[in-house]
Scaffold this motif. Structure first.
Motif, PDB file in Angstrom:
ATOM      1  N   TYR A   9       0.828   8.279   5.250  1.00 14.08           N
ATOM      2  CA  TYR A   9       2.445   7.881   4.422  1.00 14.08           C
ATOM      3  C   TYR A   9       2.764   8.563   5.275  1.00 14.08           C
ATOM      4  CZ  TYR A   9       6.705   5.074   3.097  1.00 14.08           C
ATOM      5  OH  TYR A   9       7.723   4.470   2.567  1.00 14.08           O
ATOM      6  N   MET A  26       7.456   4.496   8.935  1.00 11.68           N
ATOM      7  CA  MET A  26       6.428   3.886   7.868  1.00 11.68           C
ATOM      8  C   MET A  26       7.848   3.741   7.042  1.00 11.68           C
ATOM      9  SD  MET A  26       3.675   3.630   8.350  1.00 11.68           S
ATOM     10  CE  MET A  26       3.287   3.147   6.384  1.00 11.68           C
ATOM     11  N   ILE A  34       8.435   0.492   5.319  1.00 11.21           N
ATOM     12  CA  ILE A  34       7.641  -0.206   4.149  1.00 11.21           C
ATOM     13  C   ILE A  34       7.758   0.054   3.153  1.00 11.21           C
ATOM     14  CG2 ILE A  34       5.102  -0.773   4.348  1.00 11.21           C
ATOM     15  CD1 ILE A  34       6.214  -1.159   6.569  1.00 11.21           C
ATOM     16  N   LYS A  86       6.751   1.052  -0.283  1.00 11.33           N
ATOM     17  CA  LYS A  86       5.637   2.072  -1.778  1.00 11.33           C
ATOM     18  C   LYS A  86       5.627   0.877  -2.376  1.00 11.33           C
ATOM     19  CE  LYS A  86       6.164   6.786  -0.277  1.00 11.33           C
ATOM     20  NZ  LYS A  86       6.317   7.753  -0.868  1.00 11.33           N
ATOM     21  N   TRP A 102       2.154   2.084  -0.703  1.00 15.36           N
ATOM     22  CA  TRP A 102       1.515   1.027   0.868  1.00 15.36           C
ATOM     23  C   TRP A 102      -0.114   2.198   0.734  1.00 15.36           C
ATOM     24  CZ3 TRP A 102      -0.700   3.892   4.959  1.00 15.36           C
ATOM     25  CH2 TRP A 102      -0.730   3.164   6.066  1.00 15.36           C
ATOM     26  N   PRO A 103      -0.923   1.077   0.546  1.00 20.46           N
ATOM     27  CA  PRO A 103      -1.089  -0.428   1.006  1.00 20.46           C
ATOM     28  C   PRO A 103      -0.571  -1.293  -0.360  1.00 20.46           C
ATOM     29  CG  PRO A 103      -3.282   0.402   1.178  1.00 20.46           C
ATOM     30  CD  PRO A 103      -2.578   1.877   0.636  1.00 20.46           C
ATOM     31  N   SER A 104      -0.505  -2.443  -0.881  1.00 22.34           N
ATOM     32  CA  SER A 104       0.195  -3.337  -1.630  1.00 22.34           C
ATOM     33  C   SER A 104      -1.041  -3.200  -2.285  1.00 22.34           C
ATOM     34  CB  SER A 104       1.025  -4.239  -1.806  1.00 22.34           C
ATOM     35  OG  SER A 104       0.241  -5.015  -1.448  1.00 22.34           O
ATOM     36  N   ASP A 120      -3.248  -5.362  -1.342  1.00 23.78           N
ATOM     37  CA  ASP A 120      -3.985  -5.069  -0.079  1.00 23.78           C
ATOM     38  C   ASP A 120      -4.974  -4.112  -0.735  1.00 23.78           C
ATOM     39  OD1 ASP A 120      -2.698  -6.725   1.823  1.00 23.78           O
ATOM     40  OD2 ASP A 120      -1.548  -5.659   2.017  1.00 23.78           O
ATOM     41  N   ASP A 153       0.121   0.394   9.547  1.00 24.16           N
ATOM     42  CA  ASP A 153       0.314  -0.638   9.235  1.00 24.16           C
ATOM     43  C   ASP A 153       0.053  -1.857   9.573  1.00 24.16           C
ATOM     44  OD1 ASP A 153       1.021  -2.067   6.546  1.00 24.16           O
ATOM     45  OD2 ASP A 153       2.865  -3.339   8.260  1.00 24.16           O
TER      46      ASP A 153
END
Length: 589
Positions: free
Chosen positions: A294, A301, A304, A306, A308-310, A313, A342
């Motif tokens: 990231y 990114m 996207i 945070k 990250w990843p969720s 995921d 991502d």
């Protein structure tokens, strides 16, 4: 008054006489007696032992080790045993085992580095298939002995003395047990007995010394490895136990398991990685790895959110990884190598990837699979040693850039060096197992025998294109000179009877061309090899001839190889000593 005698070496310059010279004058003559001392004539210990420097914990390049904050429970248990706090104090050998990709080598490296920092590591050896001498058990004890000569005060002269007393100690005629005793156990025992300190201090010195040997399953000779385990277990359970503790790691392969399950292994400490929950460790690794991705791609990114990843995921990734650090590492490398990380991650999550094999499939599905890519990948899988980009480009007649570009799409599973003269390496040897097992790799299967035949063709083509000289020079030419018969034999040994006639005819033509146009150069180059290497090469040719006579009935190939043998014999008759001639002729009958 008589004139004074001329000064010795008057008007001489750049004069150097070694040893202990004595000078006597007899009229105008000077007699020089040089008495070479025994110690000065002796070869240096590293030259005798020839340690494998890239097999130890100090090796350069890609070295797996545990990330900070991970594998704490396993490391604590290993240290508890090594420090003598475990209940089973009689066990001086520990077998740490687990499936491929569970982080055994990273643990071994971490333990070795930790005890080296505490000056309690005697030595280490990390086996690796396809890495030359790192896969040979014959190099294990000499490499450990060299390290012990550096880490144990007073051990060096004892090892030197052992080699001087028994010049054949490093040869194949000496048993592993005797070599271990003379080069490892005795020097430590004898050195300890000479330490001028209290018995309590001596005991502390001995017990806290550690040897780490990683990846027993990566050794290329299963029989010799089984023998070595026997030797260790016997030495550890005898009246005089091993004067150090030894940590061994491996997969649970049958030839290894049988030995560790035998009655000789009653004083063995076992640690099985499958009994440890690695989920939290892999979670820490994922969070750190994805965090770096990231930050390094913040411009792409930034949209996207945070973390990250969720959480969802990350949980899915942990379920897919199980306890496999190889899976986690490969996944991080694959995502980090994509221009849009991502999207790469979402593709992996949507693909149903589950386990290392399916991850390999996912990575390989993005490769170009051009003819050049297939040839490069196949060559990596069957070569005995890890070779450089320069080596591949020369042997396969490709530009350096072509080799690099073809491998870029799989750089998450194959390490592309920054220097063209550094070796290309697999991140994990399980990739070779995957690609050469058809039931696992399916459409990505690499057929080793067929690949060996292609390599024989490339070797012969390389020699055919070599400029006319008295010798083949350079690493690639010498490799081709010696190994084309080996690849030929390995290719046809395991092939089914329906051999492609096109390949057969190409080989016949290329071998004939070699004998016709480059025969003298080939023979001359063979003379630069040692006797046994020449004999091995001729054995490849002989075995290939016999194989064709029995199985393939390809008359042209049989005649070609017989001609090859006759030419070799004719040349060797002129060049080798009579004492070795009979041995060599017997080997190619």
């Amino acid at each position: 008054m008589s004139p004074s005698p001329p000064a010795l070496f008057q008007n001489a310059h750049d004069t150097n006489i070694s040893g202990n010279p004595q000078f006597n004058t007899a009229g105008r003559d000077i007699v020089v007696n040089v008495h070479e001392s025994r110690s000065s004539a002796r070869a240096a210990l590293p030259d005798l032992l020839r340690p494998v420097s890239d097999a130890t914990h100090t090796r350069a390049g890609h070295v797996p080790r545990c990330d900070p904050g991970t594998r704490l429970e396993v490391i604590a248990q290993i240290r508890r045993w090594l420090d003598g706090h475990d209940n089973d104090k009689r066990a001086v050998v520990c077998w740490l085992n687990g499936p491929a990709g569970y982080g055994k080598s990273a643990l071994a490296q971490t333990i070795a580095e930790s005890y080296a920092a505490e000056r309690r590591l005697l030595g280490s050896f990390f086996f690796l298939r396809g890495a030359g001498e790192r896969s040979h058990i014959s190099r294990l004890i000499p490499t450990l002995a060299h390290q012990i000569s550096l880490t144990v005060p007073g051990a060096k002269p004892l090892i030197e003395s052992a080699l001087e007393d028994e010049p054949a100690l490093l040869g194949s005629t000496v048993s592993l047990a005797h070599r271990l005793q003379r080069l490892i156990i005795d020097p430590i025992h004898l050195n300890t007995s000479r330490v001028s300190c209290s018995s309590e201090d001596v005991s502390s010195f001995v017990k806290k010394q550690v040897v780490v040997i990683d990846a027993l399953d990566e050794c290329d000779n299963k029989v010799e490895m089984a023998d070595f385990i026997d030797v260790l277990l016997s030495a550890s359970s005898g009246g005089t136990p091993l004067p150090f503790w030894i940590l061994l790691t491996s997969r649970v392969e049958e030839h290894i398991r049988k030995k560790f399950d035998s009655s000789e292994a009653r004083f063995l400490h076992r640690l099985e990685l499958e009994n440890f929950d690695a989920r939290l460790d892999i979670k820490v690794y994922f969070q750190r790895g994805f965090g770096c991705i990231y930050d390094q791609n913040w411009r792409i990114m930034q949209s996207i959110p945070k973390p990250w990843p969720s959480f969802r995921d990350l949980t899915a990734l942990l379920d897919k990884a199980g306890s496999s650090f190889a899976f986690a590492t490969t996944l991080i490398q694959h995502v980090s190598g994509d221009r849009i990380p991502d999207k790469a991650l979402q593709r992996l999550l949507a693909s149903g990837v589950n386990g290392l094999d399916s991850l390999y499939e996912q990575v390989l599905s993005s490769a170009s699979w051009t003819e050049d890519f297939c040839q490069i990948l196949g060559t990596i899988m069957v070569l005995k040693n890890n070779e450089s980009i320069s080596f591949f480009s020369s042997l396969l007649s490709l530009h350096h850039q072509e080799v690099i570009c073809e491998l870029l799409e799989v750089q998450s599973i194959i390490k592309i060096p920054g220097d063209d003269n550094e070796p290309i390496m697999l991140y994990h040897t399980s990739l070779r197992d995957f690609l050469t097992t058809k039931s696992r790799s399916k459409q990505y299967f690499i057929d080793p025998p067929l690949q060996h035949l292609h390599l024989a063709i490339h070797c012969l083509k390389h020699l055919a294109e070599y400029p006319s000289k008295d010798f083949f020079e350079g690493d690639v030419a010498k490799y081709a000179c010696f190994n084309w018969p080996r690849h030929l034999l390995l290719g046809f040994q395991e092939q089914e009877l329906n051999v492609d006639e096109t390949i057969m005819n190409s080989l016949v033509t290329l071998i004939k061309n070699l004998l016709t146009f480059q025969g003298k150069t080939w023979y001359n180059t063979l003379q630069t090899f040692d006797f046994y290497k020449k004999a091995r090469m001729l054995n490849y040719v002989r075995d290939g001839r016999d194989l064709f006579q029995v199985s393939y009935c390809n008359y042209q190939m049989v005649i070609t190889l017989i001609t090859c043998i006759r030419h070799c014999r004719g040349q060797l008759l002129q060049r080798i000593s009579l004492s070795n001639l009979n041995k060599l002729l017997i080997s190619v009958k």
